[in-house]
Scaffold this motif. Structure first.
Motif, PDB file in Angstrom:
ATOM      1  N   LEU A  15      39.836  25.651  63.653  1.00  0.00           N
ATOM      2  CA  LEU A  15      38.895  26.345  62.775  1.00  0.00           C
ATOM      3  C   LEU A  15      39.390  26.272  61.338  1.00  0.00           C
ATOM      4  N   ARG A  16      38.464  25.999  60.432  1.00  0.00           N
ATOM      5  CA  ARG A  16      38.800  26.026  59.015  1.00  0.00           C
ATOM      6  C   ARG A  16      38.734  27.460  58.515  1.00  0.00           C
ATOM      7  N   ALA A  17      39.689  27.840  57.678  1.00  0.00           N
ATOM      8  CA  ALA A  17      39.684  29.184  57.098  1.00  0.00           C
ATOM      9  C   ALA A  17      38.670  29.233  55.959  1.00  0.00           C
ATOM     10  N   THR A  18      37.580  29.968  56.170  1.00  0.00           N
ATOM     11  CA  THR A  18      36.553  30.120  55.140  1.00  0.00           C
ATOM     12  C   THR A  18      37.119  30.800  53.906  1.00  0.00           C
ATOM     13  N   GLY A  19      37.853  31.876  54.138  1.00  0.00           N
ATOM     14  CA  GLY A  19      38.418  32.657  53.051  1.00  0.00           C
ATOM     15  C   GLY A  19      39.416  33.653  53.599  1.00  0.00           C
ATOM     16  N   PHE A  20      40.100  34.333  52.690  1.00  0.00           N
ATOM     17  CA  PHE A  20      41.143  35.286  53.052  1.00  0.00           C
ATOM     18  C   PHE A  20      40.885  36.574  52.277  1.00  0.00           C
ATOM     19  N   GLN A  21      40.930  37.712  53.004  1.00  0.00           N
ATOM     20  CA  GLN A  21      40.597  38.976  52.357  1.00  0.00           C
ATOM     21  C   GLN A  21      41.550  40.086  52.764  1.00  0.00           C
ATOM     22  N   VAL A  22      41.544  41.171  52.014  1.00  0.00           N
ATOM     23  CA  VAL A  22      40.817  41.347  50.776  1.00  0.00           C
ATOM     24  C   VAL A  22      41.754  42.087  49.829  1.00  0.00           C
ATOM     25  N   LEU A  23      41.832  41.641  48.592  1.00  0.00           N
ATOM     26  CA  LEU A  23      42.630  42.327  47.577  1.00  0.00           C
ATOM     27  C   LEU A  23      41.788  43.445  46.983  1.00  0.00           C
ATOM     28  N   ARG A  24      42.281  44.669  47.066  1.00  0.00           N
ATOM     29  CA  ARG A  24      41.527  45.833  46.604  1.00  0.00           C
ATOM     30  C   ARG A  24      42.186  46.462  45.368  1.00  0.00           C
ATOM     31  N   ASP A  25      41.346  47.056  44.538  1.00  0.00           N
ATOM     32  CA  ASP A  25      41.815  47.914  43.436  1.00  0.00           C
ATOM     33  C   ASP A  25      42.818  47.223  42.527  1.00  0.00           C
ATOM     34  N   PHE A  26      42.550  45.971  42.177  1.00  0.00           N
ATOM     35  CA  PHE A  26      43.508  45.256  41.330  1.00  0.00           C
ATOM     36  C   PHE A  26      43.300  45.544  39.857  1.00  0.00           C
ATOM     37  N   GLU A  27      42.065  45.439  39.396  1.00  0.00           N
ATOM     38  CA  GLU A  27      41.806  45.456  37.959  1.00  0.00           C
ATOM     39  C   GLU A  27      41.777  46.880  37.406  1.00  0.00           C
ATOM     40  N   GLY A  28      42.240  46.995  36.162  1.00  0.00           N
ATOM     41  CA  GLY A  28      42.129  48.257  35.440  1.00  0.00           C
ATOM     42  C   GLY A  28      43.322  49.180  35.506  1.00  0.00           C
ATOM     43  N   ALA A  36      38.557  39.214  46.309  1.00  0.00           N
ATOM     44  CA  ALA A  36      39.021  40.437  45.637  1.00  0.00           C
ATOM     45  C   ALA A  36      37.794  41.293  45.367  1.00  0.00           C
ATOM     46  N   CYS A  37      37.836  42.569  45.740  1.00  0.00           N
ATOM     47  CA  CYS A  37      36.669  43.430  45.535  1.00  0.00           C
ATOM     48  C   CYS A  37      36.942  44.417  44.407  1.00  0.00           C
ATOM     49  N   SER A  38      35.880  44.861  43.777  1.00  0.00           N
ATOM     50  CA  SER A  38      35.998  45.704  42.590  1.00  0.00           C
ATOM     51  C   SER A  38      36.687  47.026  42.900  1.00  0.00           C
ATOM     52  N   SER A  39      37.367  47.537  41.918  1.00  0.00           N
ATOM     53  CA  SER A  39      38.209  48.712  42.095  1.00  0.00           C
ATOM     54  C   SER A  39      37.393  49.984  42.322  1.00  0.00           C
ATOM     55  N   THR A  40      37.915  50.817  43.205  1.00  0.00           N
ATOM     56  CA  THR A  40      37.357  52.152  43.434  1.00  0.00           C
ATOM     57  C   THR A  40      38.308  53.234  42.934  1.00  0.00           C
ATOM     58  N   SER A  41      39.421  52.831  42.359  1.00  0.00           N
ATOM     59  CA  SER A  41      40.480  53.767  41.997  1.00  0.00           C
ATOM     60  C   SER A  41      40.123  54.621  40.773  1.00  0.00           C
ATOM     61  N   VAL A  42      40.352  55.905  40.888  1.00  0.00           N
ATOM     62  CA  VAL A  42      40.145  56.800  39.745  1.00  0.00           C
ATOM     63  C   VAL A  42      41.254  56.623  38.715  1.00  0.00           C
ATOM     64  N   HIS A  43      42.309  55.891  39.075  1.00  0.00           N
ATOM     65  CA  HIS A  43      43.417  55.636  38.155  1.00  0.00           C
ATOM     66  C   HIS A  43      43.173  54.396  37.304  1.00  0.00           C
ATOM     67  N   ALA A  44      42.085  53.691  37.570  1.00  0.00           N
ATOM     68  CA  ALA A  44      41.775  52.464  36.830  1.00  0.00           C
ATOM     69  C   ALA A  44      40.910  52.771  35.616  1.00  0.00           C
ATOM     70  N   THR A  45      41.218  52.120  34.514  1.00  0.00           N
ATOM     71  CA  THR A  45      40.406  52.275  33.322  1.00  0.00           C
ATOM     72  C   THR A  45      39.028  51.664  33.536  1.00  0.00           C
ATOM     73  N   GLN A  46      38.068  52.145  32.787  1.00  0.00           N
ATOM     74  CA  GLN A  46      36.722  51.573  32.826  1.00  0.00           C
ATOM     75  C   GLN A  46      36.450  50.689  31.603  1.00  0.00           C
TER      76      GLN A  46
END
Length: 294
Positions: free
Chosen positions: A59-72, A102-112
């Motif tokens: 099987l080919r690897a379609t993708g690898f997941q998931v990096l969360r809460d990286f930005e900000g 990578a999915c968008s951050s949900t962290s309250v510690h991240a800047t907007q």
């Protein structure tokens, strides 16, 4: 069964060990699989044996997941997430996988602050360059700042990195009722991954219900009440020139309690419907698109 080109499924839909999941996916007729970091690190024989299993599966690897809460994030929190990102990229590369989600951050510690978010995504993309990895950035529908594909695309476009693109997830589009017409502003060459799922009710009223539905009650395309919208989404992407992969990201507690081979067969029926009926422009009426239950 013959593989349905361009379609695969996520291990998250299946119960059992990694070897059981890979075998069920392959025997159902798929030729690719979406993997998560947990597939590797929770494998009893260790990460290297898990990588071997994937590579030996055919099987080919379609993708690898998931990096969360990286930005900000800033300071020690940012450095911590950089270390996490590097570790995930190393596993992704070891699998021979070319796309990390990578999915968008949900962290309250991240800047907007938009400039800070763009700067962090650009840094993430640069970290991936030496490993030959593309980063697909997805807007979670409960993200703190970025919660639709439209705003996720704005950041991707502003970051302007060849290996940073958009991850599109049908669940989040339907949950937030983001218009599909807005996809026309996205460069199809910068869509790196499309994840598809349906669910069983028309309306999601609260963020809490959205999170619960996303994590426990998704179903395969054609099994829920959004078949017509899914067909329109896939057709629109096709018309735009999207030539990448479609993966079924179906979090469902009931499916995880069923024999993996039966769940994989359900997924393959969904792939066949999309490939044979929708993408061949013979889209059935909504009343005809509901898949038969296994």
């Amino acid at each position: 069964m013959n593989a349905v080109a361009g379609f695969g499924m996520d291990t998250i839909s299946l119960g059992g060990g990694l070897d059981v999941k890979l075998r069920a996916i392959r025997e159902a007729g798929f030729d690719q699989v979406m993997l998560s970091a947990r597939d590797l690190v929770q494998h009893p024989a260790g990460v290297q044996d898990a990588i071997r299993l994937v590579r030996d599966s055919g099987l080919r690897a379609t993708g690898f997941q998931v990096l969360r809460d990286f930005e900000g994030l800033s300071g020690h929190l940012h450095e911590y997430k950089v270390d996490v990102a590097k570790s995930m990229m190393e596993m992704c590369a070891a699998l021979g996988c070319k796309v990390m989600l990578a999915c968008s951050s949900t962290s309250v510690h991240a800047t907007q602050d938009r400039d800070a978010l763009v700067r962090d995504l650009r840094k993430l993309a640069m970290l991936a360059v030496p490993l030959g990895i593309k980063v697909a950035y997805e807007g979670l529908s409960w993200g703190r700042t970025i919660n639709e594909y439209t705003t996720a695309w704005e950041l991707v476009e502003a970051a302007d990195c060849p290996n940073l693109g958009l991850g599109v997830d049908s669940f989040h589009i339907f949950a937030t009722r983001t218009p599909l017409d807005a996809l026309e502003m996205v460069d199809a060459r910068k869509i790196f991954l499309v994840q598809l799922a349906d669910f069983m009710w028309q309306e999601i009223r609260t963020v809490e219900e959205r999170i619960t539905t996303a994590r426990h009650f998704r179903v395969f395309p054609g099994e829920g009440v959004h078949s017509e919208e899914l067909a329109r989404l896939v057709l629109q992407l096709d018309r735009m020139g999207y030539a990448g992969d479609y993966s079924f990201e179906v979090f469902n507690d009931d499916y995880q309690a069923m024999p993996p081979e039966l769940v994989s067969q359900r997924a393959f029926r969904s792939a066949s419907w999309l490939a044979d009926e929708v993408l061949k422009r013979a889209t059935p009426l909504p009343s005809q698109m509901r898949l038969k239950r296994a």
